[in-house]
Design a protein around this motif. Structure first.
Motif, PDB file in Angstrom:
ATOM      1  N   ASP A 122       3.164  27.862  38.276  1.00 33.97           N
ATOM      2  CA  ASP A 122       3.262  28.388  39.639  1.00 33.97           C
ATOM      3  C   ASP A 122       2.900  27.254  40.600  1.00 33.97           C
ATOM      4  O   ASP A 122       1.739  26.884  40.728  1.00 33.97           O
ATOM      5  N   PHE A 123       3.920  26.683  41.262  1.00 31.05           N
ATOM      6  CA  PHE A 123       3.716  25.538  42.151  1.00 31.05           C
ATOM      7  C   PHE A 123       3.958  25.958  43.589  1.00 31.05           C
ATOM      8  O   PHE A 123       4.923  26.658  43.905  1.00 31.05           O
ATOM      9  N   ASP A 124       3.079  25.496  44.489  1.00 31.46           N
ATOM     10  CA  ASP A 124       3.211  25.773  45.916  1.00 31.46           C
ATOM     11  C   ASP A 124       2.895  24.486  46.676  1.00 31.46           C
ATOM     12  O   ASP A 124       1.749  24.027  46.699  1.00 31.46           O
ATOM     13  N   GLY A 125       3.926  23.877  47.267  1.00 28.78           N
ATOM     14  CA  GLY A 125       3.705  22.629  47.990  1.00 28.78           C
ATOM     15  C   GLY A 125       5.002  22.004  48.450  1.00 28.78           C
ATOM     16  O   GLY A 125       6.059  22.642  48.459  1.00 28.78           O
ATOM     17  N   MET A 126       4.913  20.728  48.825  1.00 30.82           N
ATOM     18  CA  MET A 126       6.071  19.989  49.306  1.00 30.82           C
ATOM     19  C   MET A 126       6.622  19.103  48.201  1.00 30.82           C
ATOM     20  O   MET A 126       5.883  18.405  47.520  1.00 30.82           O
ATOM     21  N   ILE A 127       7.953  19.141  48.030  1.00 27.83           N
ATOM     22  CA  ILE A 127       8.642  18.228  47.124  1.00 27.83           C
ATOM     23  C   ILE A 127       9.820  17.634  47.876  1.00 27.83           C
ATOM     24  O   ILE A 127      10.684  18.374  48.375  1.00 27.83           O
ATOM     25  N   SER A 128       9.838  16.301  47.990  1.00 31.48           N
ATOM     26  CA  SER A 128      10.919  15.592  48.681  1.00 31.48           C
ATOM     27  C   SER A 128      11.131  16.134  50.088  1.00 31.48           C
ATOM     28  O   SER A 128      12.256  16.298  50.566  1.00 31.48           O
TER      29      SER A 128
END
Length: 790
Positions: free
Chosen positions: A655-661
């Motif tokens: 479960d990932f929550d954040g900014m990617i690219s």
């Protein structure tokens, strides 16, 4: 589980005596079900010849007693209901047959389950036949490789790797090279550790993989020789020699291994890059030929300087030469299969990687009450010299050159020096409680001086946009306190570790310098409840850190080819995690572990691209929060006398929550890993094993990884002399273990397929020489404190 708790658990007692009624101490009593040859429990008799079985459930049983020099005998059958049972004395008659030689032989299961760890035993297994440490480690329960060949544990990155409990201080490419250069025949076992004490380093977000090397404790002179020949698409082979000499209080040991690994790999990359509403298509086919040769050696001495003090000094070294030739052809156009330009690229890569380390360990037992002081001094030195030449040429569809050819080259000397001092002290507070404390200091310096040049007018000219000199220094001062106690069926281990870190990353070329200075506490606790020996439950908590490796911090572009590279990030921060684990062990065989790992400032692999130049790069950044949960099941099964298996199943929820690219992402995914190892004892001298692995499809960062599976088979023939054996092993039998992935994320659209040289047949001959008998001596239990009490 509930049924087993409520069933009546009783004791069975009895005695073993000789024919003339003399008690027989050290005899073995076996508890067995009636009409079954399966041993349920085994205990030894005390000085009075008495034995006792506890927690015996309802049923019909019998007891068999055995002892060397006596004929075995059995009790009458008896039934257990709800009350304790006392058996009649079992008498053993003297066995008058002359024993020329007695050999006691034990065999560990392939996978052992112990509190907080799973152990893969590879010693004397076909799994070690001709394989290197990397081949073996990735077959341990819960271990896998990501798309960049970095180790993962329970599907997560940030794994600490230790050798005999000592840090390797390597990660990424250096760790990969080191594991590939370590001969598998020197490995005893691989420990997968998910819990942690304050004594252990806080490094490693999800756990530790500890590689245990073989140790020989036999008296006199002995050794072993191994020779392996293998073939996949290309030939590969290795050999090793280990020697050991032990006399009284002195042990001398040494080993040497040589490997020559040639392999072939094909890579296919399809990319689509948008530029101002227009799409450009890239279709790349690459062929990589790899040739790696390695010499590794280890020698040392262990000296008992007194009855209480043991001093060990050892030296390890390896010299690795790796040569790679990469040829690729990239079709470039405005539509699929409609191309107007061809990019032909070739690169020649040569790296010399040398590793040297020395360790001084002194263990002093202060008294017989358990007080102990241990001192560890470590020195490590890594030297790498990497040279790469590049040739790129654009052409039209008729192979007519477009512009001049681009000739480039790079040289990258890397030097890493590490100094470590560690002190550990154990102090018993009572019979059931103990205090441990210690301190550690480490000093690391990494010097990476890259020179990148272009050929212009027949002269090599420095390319200042790619040349970079990066120096990284790091000091860590740590102290810890651990407390262990047990009360009845409960036991507690709790502690805290403090680490003060000073780091300095300095790009001398770009004048980018990042200094850090921080102190962090890492508490841990583990509470265990033992209902009885068959039901053990434990709950654990630990806080961990994962520091970026030196390569990830270097603000430099590591080129894979002209259009693809990896970019360093000097502003990358450590990530911290809190992990909770719940572990249940049933019947001392079956193990269930549930874990939750909360990672903040997670180091995540992100991507970037230049739509004009058509370049794509990978970079690591602190992008958000990872909340990962996993369930691991370890299920050994005895199918028959000749067939046993170990099944390990791991389910991981990401479960990932954040900014990617630059894009806000909330991404959830599930991964299933399954490993089934089968051992077949076909005859007294012939055994075989089969290993099946499966990885389900899952999403990781910006990647969608396809599912894959593979099968490995092996067989071992032991000859009559019991000294020599022949092992045959085939890895990835059906060539199905290649990892393929794609990216359809934001503006990124790519598909990567690869065909690695994974199906390899290996034939290994092993020979043991010298004294192979392990002399057992009864320890002298007298000591100064006891003598003074007379």
């Amino acid at each position: 589980m509930i049924v087993s708790f409520v069933q009546a658990q009783v004791k069975v007692t009895g005695k073993v005596q000789s024919a003339d009624s003399v008690p027989l101490p050290l005899a073995t009593a076996y508890l067995m079900k009636v009409n079954s040859a399966v041993v349920l429990k085994a205990v030894g008799t005390n000085e009075s010849g008495e034995y006792q079985f506890t927690d015996v459930g309802p049923g019909s049983y019998l007891v068999e007693a055995k002892m060397v020099g006596y004929a075995s005998n059995r009790s009458a059958t008896f039934a257990i209901n709800k009350s304790d049972h006392s058996l009649a004395v079992i008498h053993l008659n003297t066995d008058n047959r002359k024993l020329q030689e007695v050999m006691v032989e034990g065999k560990r299961p392939m996978v052992e389950s112990k509190p907080g760890k799973l152990i893969l035993n590879v010693e004397n297994s076909p799994l070690a036949a001709g394989n290197n440490a990397l081949d073996i480690v990735q077959r341990a329960p819960g271990v896998s490789l990501d798309n960049n060949n970095n180790l993962q544990l329970m599907g997560q990155s940030g794994v600490a790797v230790t050798i005999d409990g000592r840090q390797t201080y390597m990660s990424g490419e250096q760790l990969l090279n080191f594991l590939k250069s370590t001969d598998g025949n020197q490995i005893k076992s691989v420990e997968v550790i998910t819990t942690r004490a304050a004594k252990d380093d806080a490094e490693g977000a999800v756990g530790t993989i500890n590689i245990v090397l073989k140790k020989n404790r036999m008296e006199g002179f002995n050794g072993a020789f191994n020779l392996t020949a293998g073939h996949g698409e290309k030939f590969r082979g290795n050999s090793s020699l280990s020697l050991n000499y032990k006399r009284n209080n002195t042990t001398l040991f040494g080993s040497y291994a040589y490997s020559d690994e040639k392999s072939h790999r094909k890579l296919y990359i399809d990319r689509v890059i948008q530029n101002g509403g227009q799409k450009k298509y890239f279709n790349q086919k690459s062929t990589l030929d790899e040739d790696e040769r390695n010499h590794s050696y280890r020698f040392g001495v262990e000296q008992k300087t007194s009855s209480r003090n043991t001093l060990t000094l050892q030296f390890n070294g390896s010299n690795n030469t790796e040569c790679n030739d990469n040829n690729s052809k990239t079709n470039i156009g405005t539509a699929v299969s409609v191309y107007d330009t061809i990019l032909s690229s070739s690169s020649s890569f040569k790296e010399l990687f040398d590793r040297y380390s020395a360790n001084l360990n002194n263990e002093f037992k202060i008294d017989s009450n358990g007080r102990k002081l241990t001192v560890d001094l470590d020195w490590s030195k890594f030297r790498s010299s990497k040279r790469v030449t590049y040739l790129n040429q654009y052409a039209d569809l008729n192979s007519k050159p477009i512009g001049p050819a681009e000739n480039e080259r790079s040289g990258m000397p890397i030097g890493i020096d590490i100094y470590v001092a560690k002190f550990d002290y154990e102090h018993p507070l009572s019979k059931k409680s103990k205090l441990e404390m210690g301190a550690k200091y480490s000093n690391v310096k990494s010097d990476n001086d890259l020179l990148f040049e272009k050929l212009q007018n027949d002269s090599w000219v420095n390319d200042t946009t790619r040349t970079n000199h990066f120096v990284y220094k790091e000091q860590i001062v740590a102290g810890y306190l651990d407390y262990n106690t047990s009360i009845g069926k409960w036991s507690l281990k709790a502690g805290v570790r403090g680490e003060y870190t000073i780091s300095d990353g300095n790009s001398l070329t770009t004048s980018k310098r990042v200094k850090r200075d921080y102190f962090q506490l890492f508490p841990n606790a583990n509470l265990t409840y033992s209902l009885n020996e068959n039901h053990i439950l434990s709950l654990g908590y630990t806080r961990k850190v994962t520091r970026p490796n030196y390569r990830q911090l270097n603000p430099f572009d590591y080129y894979i080819d002209k259009l693809t590279f990896e970019r360093g990030n000097p502003y990358l921060n450590p990530q911290f995690s809190n992990e909770f684990t719940l572990n249940y062990t049933l019947l001392q065989r079956y193990n269930v572990t549930l874990g939750v790992n909360d990672v903040k400032d997670a180091i995540v692999e992100s991507m970037g691209q230049d739509s004009v130049k058509g370049e794509t790069w990978v970079i690591r950044e602190n992008l958000g929060r990872n909340l990962n949960s996993y369930l691991n099941l370890n299920i050994p099964v005895t199918v028959s006398k000749i067939w046993s298996m170990n099944n390990n199943i791991t389910g991981i929820y990401f479960d990932f929550d954040g900014m990617i690219s630059g894009i806000q992402v909330k991404r959830k995914s599930f991964l299933l890993q399954a490993n089934s190892m089968h051992n077949l004892k076909l005859s007294k001298s012939l055994s075989a094993n089969v290993n099946l692995r499966y990885f389900s499809p899952f999403k990781y960062s910006v990647y969608d990884l396809e599912g894959r599976w593979d099968m490995e088979v092996g067989a071992t023939k032991t000859f009559k002399d019991q000294r020599s054996s022949l092992k045959l092993a085939v890895s990835d039998l059906f060539n199905t273990g290649n990892q393929n992935l794609l990216t359809t994320f934001g503006e990124f659209d790519s598909k990567i397929r690869q065909r690695q040289d994974r199906r390899v047949v290996r034939l290994t001959y092993s020979y043991k020489f010298g004294n192979l008998k392990n002399n057992y001596r009864k320890k002298d239990t007298s000591n100064e404190e006891k003598d003074r009490a007379q």
